[in-house]
Design an enzyme around this catalytic site. Structure first.
Site, mmCIF file in Angstrom:
data_model
loop_
_atom_site.group_PDB
_atom_site.id
_atom_site.type_symbol
_atom_site.label_atom_id
_atom_site.label_comp_id
_atom_site.label_asym_id
_atom_site.label_seq_id
_atom_site.Cartn_x
_atom_site.Cartn_y
_atom_site.Cartn_z
ATOM 1 N N ASP A 80 0.875 -1.182 0.000
ATOM 2 C CA ASP A 80 0.000 0.000 0.000
ATOM 3 C C ASP A 80 0.908 1.227 0.000
ATOM 4 O O ASP A 80 1.614 1.495 0.983
ATOM 5 C CB ASP A 80 -0.893 -0.020 1.244
ATOM 6 C CG ASP A 80 -1.867 1.155 1.254
ATOM 7 O OD1 ASP A 80 -1.652 2.126 0.494
ATOM 8 O OD2 ASP A 80 -2.827 1.107 2.040
ATOM 9 N N TYR A 95 -6.716 15.427 -5.540
ATOM 10 C CA TYR A 95 -6.094 14.692 -6.650
ATOM 11 C C TYR A 95 -5.232 15.638 -7.492
ATOM 12 O O TYR A 95 -4.056 15.372 -7.759
ATOM 13 C CB TYR A 95 -7.190 14.050 -7.507
ATOM 14 C CG TYR A 95 -6.690 13.367 -8.761
ATOM 15 C CD1 TYR A 95 -6.254 12.042 -8.724
ATOM 16 C CD2 TYR A 95 -6.658 14.042 -9.990
ATOM 17 C CE1 TYR A 95 -5.806 11.413 -9.881
ATOM 18 C CE2 TYR A 95 -6.205 13.428 -11.139
ATOM 19 C CZ TYR A 95 -5.779 12.108 -11.085
ATOM 20 O OH TYR A 95 -5.323 11.497 -12.234
ATOM 21 N N LYS A 99 -1.191 15.686 -8.024
ATOM 22 C CA LYS A 99 -0.581 15.442 -9.341
ATOM 23 C C LYS A 99 0.294 16.639 -9.763
ATOM 24 O O LYS A 99 1.320 16.458 -10.423
ATOM 25 C CB LYS A 99 -1.665 15.162 -10.381
ATOM 26 C CG LYS A 99 -2.320 13.791 -10.231
ATOM 27 C CD LYS A 99 -1.399 12.667 -10.681
ATOM 28 C CE LYS A 99 -2.129 11.323 -10.756
ATOM 29 N NZ LYS A 99 -1.293 10.250 -11.313
HETATM 30 N N1 LIG Z 1 -7.499 6.523 -16.798
HETATM 31 C C1 LIG Z 1 -7.315 7.687 -17.400
HETATM 32 O O1 LIG Z 1 -7.978 8.049 -18.386
HETATM 33 C C2 LIG Z 1 -6.272 8.619 -16.845
HETATM 34 C C3 LIG Z 1 -6.358 9.985 -17.121
HETATM 35 C C4 LIG Z 1 -5.371 10.843 -16.632
HETATM 36 C C5 LIG Z 1 -4.344 10.332 -15.866
HETATM 37 N N2 LIG Z 1 -4.282 9.005 -15.612
HETATM 38 C C6 LIG Z 1 -3.181 8.503 -14.788
HETATM 39 O O2 LIG Z 1 -2.657 7.335 -15.395
HETATM 40 C C7 LIG Z 1 -2.302 6.376 -14.391
HETATM 41 C C8 LIG Z 1 -3.022 5.074 -14.631
HETATM 42 O O3 LIG Z 1 -4.415 5.307 -14.737
HETATM 43 P P1 LIG Z 1 -5.466 4.137 -14.431
HETATM 44 O O4 LIG Z 1 -6.805 4.691 -14.755
HETATM 45 O O5 LIG Z 1 -5.008 2.871 -15.090
HETATM 46 O O6 LIG Z 1 -5.273 4.018 -12.840
HETATM 47 P P2 LIG Z 1 -6.230 3.281 -11.792
HETATM 48 O O7 LIG Z 1 -6.830 2.090 -12.443
HETATM 49 O O8 LIG Z 1 -7.167 4.271 -11.183
HETATM 50 O O9 LIG Z 1 -5.196 2.881 -10.652
HETATM 51 C C9 LIG Z 1 -4.052 2.072 -10.946
HETATM 52 C C10 LIG Z 1 -3.667 1.274 -9.763
HETATM 53 O O10 LIG Z 1 -3.230 2.111 -8.684
HETATM 54 C C11 LIG Z 1 -3.196 1.270 -7.560
HETATM 55 N N3 LIG Z 1 -3.356 2.007 -6.296
HETATM 56 C C12 LIG Z 1 -4.355 2.815 -5.896
HETATM 57 N N4 LIG Z 1 -4.158 3.202 -4.619
HETATM 58 C C13 LIG Z 1 -3.012 2.603 -4.195
HETATM 59 C C14 LIG Z 1 -2.303 2.584 -2.981
HETATM 60 N N5 LIG Z 1 -2.724 3.229 -1.888
HETATM 61 N N6 LIG Z 1 -1.177 1.854 -2.918
HETATM 62 C C15 LIG Z 1 -0.745 1.162 -3.996
HETATM 63 N N7 LIG Z 1 -1.378 1.128 -5.171
HETATM 64 C C16 LIG Z 1 -2.504 1.842 -5.269
HETATM 65 C C17 LIG Z 1 -4.353 0.282 -7.700
HETATM 66 O O11 LIG Z 1 -3.812 -1.000 -7.412
HETATM 67 P P3 LIG Z 1 -4.715 -2.237 -6.851
HETATM 68 O O12 LIG Z 1 -5.808 -2.398 -7.875
HETATM 69 O O13 LIG Z 1 -3.751 -3.355 -6.808
HETATM 70 O O14 LIG Z 1 -5.233 -1.826 -5.507
HETATM 71 C C18 LIG Z 1 -4.792 0.449 -9.148
HETATM 72 O O15 LIG Z 1 -4.964 -0.759 -9.856
HETATM 73 C C19 LIG Z 1 -2.627 7.034 -13.047
HETATM 74 O O16 LIG Z 1 -1.471 7.637 -12.509
HETATM 75 C C20 LIG Z 1 -3.667 8.074 -13.412
HETATM 76 O O17 LIG Z 1 -3.702 9.161 -12.511
HETATM 77 C C21 LIG Z 1 -5.224 8.139 -16.057
#
Ligand SMILES: NC(=O)c1ccc[n+]([C@@H]2O[C@H](COP(=O)([O-])OP(=O)(O)OC[C@H]3O[C@@H](n4cnc5c(N)ncnc54)[C@H](OP(=O)(O)O)[C@@H]3O)[C@@H](O)[C@H]2O)c1
Length: 249
Positions: free
Chosen positions: A58, A159, A163
């Site tokens: 975590d 958030y 960031k």
């Molecule tokens: N999705 C988008 O369109 C988008 C847009 C802008 C920026 N981003 C950035 O791109 C990256 C990936 O996006 P995503 O949508 O794939 O992310 P996500 O699914 O929201 O999160 C990725 C992983 O982060 C882990 N996480 C959350 N809290 C945690 C904690 N306390 N300790 C350790 N791990 C933790 C979770 O792991 P577990 O499942 O194992 O708990 C989750 O699977 C992120 O940095 C996000 O901010 C994404």
């Protein structure tokens, strides 16, 4: 070549791990709750012809961040790439932000990338896999930020602030750690839907994007690979991958 990708049990993190595996990286696949997802990522990494290991923790808890560092240091003596991808995207109205929520956001998005980079610095200095790098130039840290670091969404103050701090951490490390270690940020636009966005909301967002469509986890993954494998002179920049959304009024 070796990489650690945080939050690699699903979505963008998994796409990054698999893209890196295709490029020949062994991947340390970090997860928090998604053990089965991380195992599926490892299977995909192996199917891509490489190998890896699972790392649990975590990242909101300092002791568990140290545990991730120890696990990687116990397995490997060098590291070519650290991808700080793990994230929590959860709307909370400003009046309702608790200290715990604020600290969790800062913990996962800023403190953990800081501690992981610091703890793995000797391995990153000893690593390096980028084509065309000069002698003495080692590994690279890629921080996954968000275009929301510059233009906040209502309901995402903690958030967005965290960031934005990650963006500054990226620049601070870039000027202090280079040339031994580069640090680059990637700011995605919409590349994977939050599960609670309905069809209407998805269409409204897609219409605002100059490219006329949302991106994909693969768009981020291919950029990470480029930075790590070919971007020897990229340092201290934040690269948007957003179909032009940030450029738009
Ligand atoms: N999705 C988008 O369109 C988008 C847009 C802008 C920026 N981003 C950035 O791109 C990256 C990936 O996006 P995503 O949508 O794939 O992310 P996500 O699914 O929201 O999160 C990725 C992983 O982060 C882990 N996480 C959350 N809290 C945690 C904690 N306390 N300790 C350790 N791990 C933790 C979770 O792991 P577990 O499942 O194992 O708990 C989750 O699977 C992120 O940095 C996000 O901010 C994404």
């Amino acid at each position: 070549m070796r990489a650690l990708v945080t939050g690699a049990g699903h979505r963008v993190g998994r796409a990054i791990a698999v893209e890196l595996a295709k490029a020949g990286f062994e991947v340390a696949i970090h997860y928090r709750t998604s053990r089965a997802g991380a195992e599926a990522t490892l299977a995909a990494v192996r199917a891509a012809g490489s190998n890896g290991l699972l790392v649990h923790g975590d990242l909101a808890r300092v002791s568990e961040v140290h545990g991730v560092v120890d696990a990687v240091r116990g397995a490997w003596e060098t590291l070519d790439l650290l991808v700080n991808n793990a994230s929590m995207f959860k709307p909370v109205a400003f009046e309702e932000i608790t200290l715990d929520h604020w600290e969790t956001m800062m913990g996962v998005h800023v403190r953990a990338p800081f501690l992981l980079t610091q703890g793995l610095l000797p391995l990153l200095r000893a690593g390096g896999a980028t084509e065309g790098r000069a002698p003495g130039e080692g590994g690279v840290v890629v921080n996954i930020a968000d275009i929301g670091a510059e233009r906040p969404l209502p309901g995402f103050a903690a958030y967005s602030v965290s960031k934005a701090a990650l963006v500054m951490l990226t620049k601070a490390l870039a000027v202090e750690l280079a040339p031994a270690v580069r640090c680059v940020g990637i700011s995605p636009g919409q590349v994977a839907w939050p599960p609670d966005y309905d069809e209407d909301k998805r269409e409204r967002i897609a219409r605002r994007i100059p490219m006329g469509r949302v991106g994909s986890p693969g768009d981020v993954a291919r950029l990470v690979r480029f930075v790590a494998v070919e971007g020897a002179y990229l340092n201290g920049v934040i690269l948007p991958v957003d179909g032009g959304l940030q450029a738009r009024y």
